[in-house]
Motif scaffolding. Structure first.
Motif, PDB file in Angstrom:
ATOM      1  N   GLY A 149       0.807  -1.212   0.000  1.00 47.04           N
ATOM      2  CA  GLY A 149       0.000   0.000   0.000  1.00 47.04           C
ATOM      3  C   GLY A 149       0.835   1.254   0.000  1.00 47.04           C
ATOM      4  O   GLY A 149       1.999   1.244  -0.424  1.00 47.04           O
ATOM      5  N   VAL A 150       0.229   2.339   0.488  1.00 52.21           N
ATOM      6  CA  VAL A 150       0.869   3.652   0.516  1.00 52.21           C
ATOM      7  C   VAL A 150       0.877   4.191   1.945  1.00 52.21           C
ATOM      8  O   VAL A 150       0.034   3.820   2.760  1.00 52.21           O
ATOM      9  CB  VAL A 150       0.145   4.665  -0.407  1.00 52.21           C
ATOM     10  N   VAL A 151       1.846   5.044   2.212  1.00 55.95           N
ATOM     11  CA  VAL A 151       1.893   5.794   3.472  1.00 55.95           C
ATOM     12  C   VAL A 151       1.849   7.276   3.117  1.00 55.95           C
ATOM     13  O   VAL A 151       2.672   7.758   2.333  1.00 55.95           O
ATOM     14  CB  VAL A 151       3.169   5.483   4.286  1.00 55.95           C
ATOM     15  N   LEU A 152       0.880   7.980   3.693  1.00 51.14           N
ATOM     16  CA  LEU A 152       0.754   9.410   3.456  1.00 51.14           C
ATOM     17  C   LEU A 152       1.524  10.169   4.535  1.00 51.14           C
ATOM     18  O   LEU A 152       1.335   9.925   5.726  1.00 51.14           O
ATOM     19  CB  LEU A 152      -0.709   9.814   3.453  1.00 51.14           C
ATOM     20  N   HIS A 153       2.391  11.056   4.081  1.00 48.74           N
ATOM     21  CA  HIS A 153       3.241  11.860   4.956  1.00 48.74           C
ATOM     22  C   HIS A 153       2.931  13.346   4.765  1.00 48.74           C
ATOM     23  O   HIS A 153       2.554  13.767   3.675  1.00 48.74           O
ATOM     24  CB  HIS A 153       4.718  11.680   4.585  1.00 48.74           C
ATOM     25  N   ASP A 154       3.143  14.144   5.794  1.00 46.81           N
ATOM     26  CA  ASP A 154       3.186  15.605   5.697  1.00 46.81           C
ATOM     27  C   ASP A 154       4.633  16.009   5.960  1.00 46.81           C
ATOM     28  O   ASP A 154       5.208  15.628   6.978  1.00 46.81           O
ATOM     29  CB  ASP A 154       2.281  16.260   6.752  1.00 46.81           C
ATOM     30  N   ASP A 155       5.217  16.779   5.050  1.00 48.45           N
ATOM     31  CA  ASP A 155       6.656  17.071   5.143  1.00 48.45           C
ATOM     32  C   ASP A 155       7.043  18.042   6.259  1.00 48.45           C
ATOM     33  O   ASP A 155       8.205  18.141   6.604  1.00 48.45           O
ATOM     34  CB  ASP A 155       7.198  17.564   3.800  1.00 48.45           C
ATOM     35  N   ALA A 156       6.088  18.782   6.823  1.00 49.21           N
ATOM     36  CA  ALA A 156       6.358  19.764   7.888  1.00 49.21           C
ATOM     37  C   ALA A 156       7.354  20.833   7.438  1.00 49.21           C
ATOM     38  O   ALA A 156       8.118  21.364   8.226  1.00 49.21           O
ATOM     39  CB  ALA A 156       6.836  19.079   9.168  1.00 49.21           C
ATOM     40  N   GLU A 157       7.324  21.138   6.146  1.00 53.44           N
ATOM     41  CA  GLU A 157       8.217  22.151   5.555  1.00 53.44           C
ATOM     42  C   GLU A 157       7.396  23.087   4.679  1.00 53.44           C
ATOM     43  O   GLU A 157       6.203  22.873   4.458  1.00 53.44           O
ATOM     44  CB  GLU A 157       9.307  21.466   4.701  1.00 53.44           C
ATOM     45  N   ILE A 177       4.254   8.733   0.046  1.00 57.40           N
ATOM     46  CA  ILE A 177       3.783   9.922  -0.664  1.00 57.40           C
ATOM     47  C   ILE A 177       3.986  11.103   0.285  1.00 57.40           C
ATOM     48  O   ILE A 177       3.316  11.213   1.305  1.00 57.40           O
ATOM     49  CB  ILE A 177       2.301   9.799  -1.057  1.00 57.40           C
ATOM     50  N   GLU A 178       4.926  11.959  -0.059  1.00 57.30           N
ATOM     51  CA  GLU A 178       5.266  13.121   0.770  1.00 57.30           C
ATOM     52  C   GLU A 178       4.470  14.322   0.277  1.00 57.30           C
ATOM     53  O   GLU A 178       4.671  14.788  -0.842  1.00 57.30           O
ATOM     54  CB  GLU A 178       6.764  13.396   0.680  1.00 57.30           C
ATOM     55  N   ARG A 179       3.518  14.779   1.098  1.00 59.73           N
ATOM     56  CA  ARG A 179       2.711  15.950   0.750  1.00 59.73           C
ATOM     57  C   ARG A 179       3.485  17.185   1.170  1.00 59.73           C
ATOM     58  O   ARG A 179       3.766  17.383   2.359  1.00 59.73           O
ATOM     59  CB  ARG A 179       1.348  15.887   1.442  1.00 59.73           C
ATOM     60  N   CYS A 180       3.842  18.008   0.204  1.00 59.76           N
ATOM     61  CA  CYS A 180       4.728  19.149   0.421  1.00 59.76           C
ATOM     62  C   CYS A 180       3.971  20.352   0.969  1.00 59.76           C
ATOM     63  O   CYS A 180       2.749  20.419   0.923  1.00 59.76           O
ATOM     64  CB  CYS A 180       5.405  19.516  -0.891  1.00 59.76           C
ATOM     65  N   GLN A 181       4.746  21.292   1.484  1.00 62.57           N
ATOM     66  CA  GLN A 181       4.249  22.570   1.994  1.00 62.57           C
ATOM     67  C   GLN A 181       3.223  22.375   3.121  1.00 62.57           C
ATOM     68  O   GLN A 181       2.264  23.108   3.245  1.00 62.57           O
ATOM     69  CB  GLN A 181       3.649  23.405   0.866  1.00 62.57           C
ATOM     70  N   ALA A 230      -2.580   8.553  -4.580  1.00 60.32           N
ATOM     71  CA  ALA A 230      -2.677   7.297  -3.830  1.00 60.32           C
ATOM     72  C   ALA A 230      -3.611   6.326  -4.537  1.00 60.32           C
ATOM     73  O   ALA A 230      -3.310   5.137  -4.643  1.00 60.32           O
ATOM     74  CB  ALA A 230      -3.161   7.581  -2.405  1.00 60.32           C
ATOM     75  N   ALA A 231      -4.736   6.825  -5.037  1.00 58.95           N
ATOM     76  CA  ALA A 231      -5.672   5.966  -5.766  1.00 58.95           C
ATOM     77  C   ALA A 231      -5.002   5.356  -6.997  1.00 58.95           C
ATOM     78  O   ALA A 231      -5.145   4.165  -7.268  1.00 58.95           O
ATOM     79  CB  ALA A 231      -6.912   6.768  -6.172  1.00 58.95           C
ATOM     80  N   ALA A 232      -4.249   6.183  -7.722  1.00 57.87           N
ATOM     81  CA  ALA A 232      -3.573   5.694  -8.927  1.00 57.87           C
ATOM     82  C   ALA A 232      -2.516   4.643  -8.583  1.00 57.87           C
ATOM     83  O   ALA A 232      -2.405   3.616  -9.265  1.00 57.87           O
ATOM     84  CB  ALA A 232      -2.956   6.871  -9.688  1.00 57.87           C
ATOM     85  N   ILE A 233      -1.735   4.898  -7.545  1.00 67.44           N
ATOM     86  CA  ILE A 233      -0.704   3.932  -7.144  1.00 67.44           C
ATOM     87  C   ILE A 233      -1.342   2.624  -6.690  1.00 67.44           C
ATOM     88  O   ILE A 233      -0.900   1.532  -7.081  1.00 67.44           O
ATOM     89  CB  ILE A 233       0.207   4.527  -6.048  1.00 67.44           C
ATOM     90  N   LEU A 234      -2.381   2.707  -5.879  1.00 66.34           N
ATOM     91  CA  LEU A 234      -3.051   1.481  -5.421  1.00 66.34           C
ATOM     92  C   LEU A 234      -3.623   0.705  -6.606  1.00 66.34           C
ATOM     93  O   LEU A 234      -3.513  -0.523  -6.664  1.00 66.34           O
ATOM     94  CB  LEU A 234      -4.135   1.822  -4.407  1.00 66.34           C
ATOM     95  N   LYS A 235      -4.200   1.415  -7.549  1.00 66.84           N
ATOM     96  CA  LYS A 235      -4.763   0.733  -8.727  1.00 66.84           C
ATOM     97  C   LYS A 235      -3.649   0.107  -9.564  1.00 66.84           C
ATOM     98  O   LYS A 235      -3.801  -1.008 -10.063  1.00 66.84           O
ATOM     99  CB  LYS A 235      -5.592   1.705  -9.555  1.00 66.84           C
ATOM    100  N   LYS A 236      -2.521   0.800  -9.699  1.00 70.18           N
ATOM    101  CA  LYS A 236      -1.389   0.265 -10.464  1.00 70.18           C
ATOM    102  C   LYS A 236      -0.947  -1.084  -9.902  1.00 70.18           C
ATOM    103  O   LYS A 236      -0.641  -2.011 -10.654  1.00 70.18           O
ATOM    104  CB  LYS A 236      -0.211   1.243 -10.412  1.00 70.18           C
ATOM    105  N   ILE A 293      -9.238   7.269   3.311  1.00 68.50           N
ATOM    106  CA  ILE A 293      -9.799   6.170   2.516  1.00 68.50           C
ATOM    107  C   ILE A 293     -11.033   6.641   1.742  1.00 68.50           C
ATOM    108  O   ILE A 293     -11.186   6.341   0.551  1.00 68.50           O
ATOM    109  CB  ILE A 293     -10.122   4.968   3.431  1.00 68.50           C
ATOM    110  N   PHE A 294     -11.897   7.391   2.411  1.00 70.55           N
ATOM    111  CA  PHE A 294     -13.082   7.942   1.748  1.00 70.55           C
ATOM    112  C   PHE A 294     -12.672   8.799   0.550  1.00 70.55           C
ATOM    113  O   PHE A 294     -13.219   8.658  -0.552  1.00 70.55           O
ATOM    114  CB  PHE A 294     -13.912   8.752   2.748  1.00 70.55           C
ATOM    115  N   LYS A 295     -11.707   9.686   0.754  1.00 71.95           N
ATOM    116  CA  LYS A 295     -11.274  10.582  -0.321  1.00 71.95           C
ATOM    117  C   LYS A 295     -10.591   9.813  -1.452  1.00 71.95           C
ATOM    118  O   LYS A 295     -10.853  10.065  -2.631  1.00 71.95           O
ATOM    119  CB  LYS A 295     -10.333  11.659   0.236  1.00 71.95           C
ATOM    120  N   ILE A 296      -9.721   8.876  -1.116  1.00 75.64           N
ATOM    121  CA  ILE A 296      -9.022   8.079  -2.135  1.00 75.64           C
ATOM    122  C   ILE A 296     -10.023   7.252  -2.933  1.00 75.64           C
ATOM    123  O   ILE A 296      -9.921   7.141  -4.162  1.00 75.64           O
ATOM    124  CB  ILE A 296      -7.945   7.193  -1.467  1.00 75.64           C
ATOM    125  N   SER A 297     -11.003   6.689  -2.256  1.00 73.84           N
ATOM    126  CA  SER A 297     -12.021   5.867  -2.918  1.00 73.84           C
ATOM    127  C   SER A 297     -12.803   6.662  -3.956  1.00 73.84           C
ATOM    128  O   SER A 297     -13.254   6.095  -4.967  1.00 73.84           O
ATOM    129  CB  SER A 297     -12.990   5.286  -1.887  1.00 73.84           C
TER     130      SER A 297
END
Length: 191
Positions: free
Chosen positions: A24-32, A91-95, A118-124, A172-176
């Motif tokens: 799967g995927v891990v969603l990160h916030d970069d804190a930058e 997946i590093e979410r910037c800013q 994330a949806a695209a990666i999971l589908k891939k 999950i709701f948003k990715i779905s």
């Protein structure tokens, strides 16, 4: 969305070994305050100073750009946890810096891009969208990450399993919402 790929996509050299399997995927916030493009220079500096062991993810995303640093099917150093690094795509979410250059609404636009990605990666990788495939950093390591999302969606709630699952269920709701609309063409651009 502009997709930029590092030299690791053109060379036979990679930083790490193949992942055994992708869960799967891990969603990160970069804190930058860095944009995805700013991470090109940031990561090059880490390479030049032989400091990649400090961490990196496969992909860095902001509202307009997706920077693919390293192929997603190779081990990353994004979670401080061997299992997560060898089985999940970061997946590093910037800013995402709290009180940074973006207000909450602007950051939430980056979140939306990350949900599509994330949806695209999971589908891939032929993976469903659920609590096993959609993870957050703090599940694997004692960290505040994803701190900006935690603040926005949980009003900085207590660090409990219930809160983790509440945030994951929102993700999950948003990715779905994007998953069924991901096309073969969308998947072809993924790193």
């Amino acid at each position: 969305m502009e997709h930029i790929y590092s030299d690791y996509f053109n060379l036979t050299e990679t930083i790490t070994e193949l992942k055994r399997d992708i869960l799967g995927v891990v969603l990160h916030d970069d804190a930058e305050n860095y944009t995805a493009k700013a991470y090109i220079t940031w990561l090059k500096k880490r390479i030049d100073q032989d400091e990649l062991e400090k961490g990196w993810a496969s992909v860095y995303v902001d509202q307009t750009t997706c920077y693919w640093f390293h192929p997603t099917h190779y081990t990353e150093w994004h979670c401080g946890d061997k299992f997560a690094n060898t089985h999940y795509i970061g997946i590093e979410r910037c800013q995402s810096k709290i009180n940074g250059v973006l207000n909450d609404n602007e950051f939430m636009k980056i979140e939306e891009v990350s949900f599509w990605l994330a949806a695209a990666i999971l589908k891939k990788y032929h993976l469903p969208v659920n609590r096993t495939t959609v993870r957050i950093h703090k599940e694997f390591y004692n960290t505040a990450c994803p701190a900006r999302s935690w603040l926005i969606h949980l009003q900085n709630g207590l660090d409990t399993l219930e809160s983790i699952n509440k945030l994951k269920d929102y993700f999950i709701f948003k990715i779905s919402q994007y998953y069924s609309d991901i096309s073969k063409k969308d998947i072809e651009i993924l790193g």
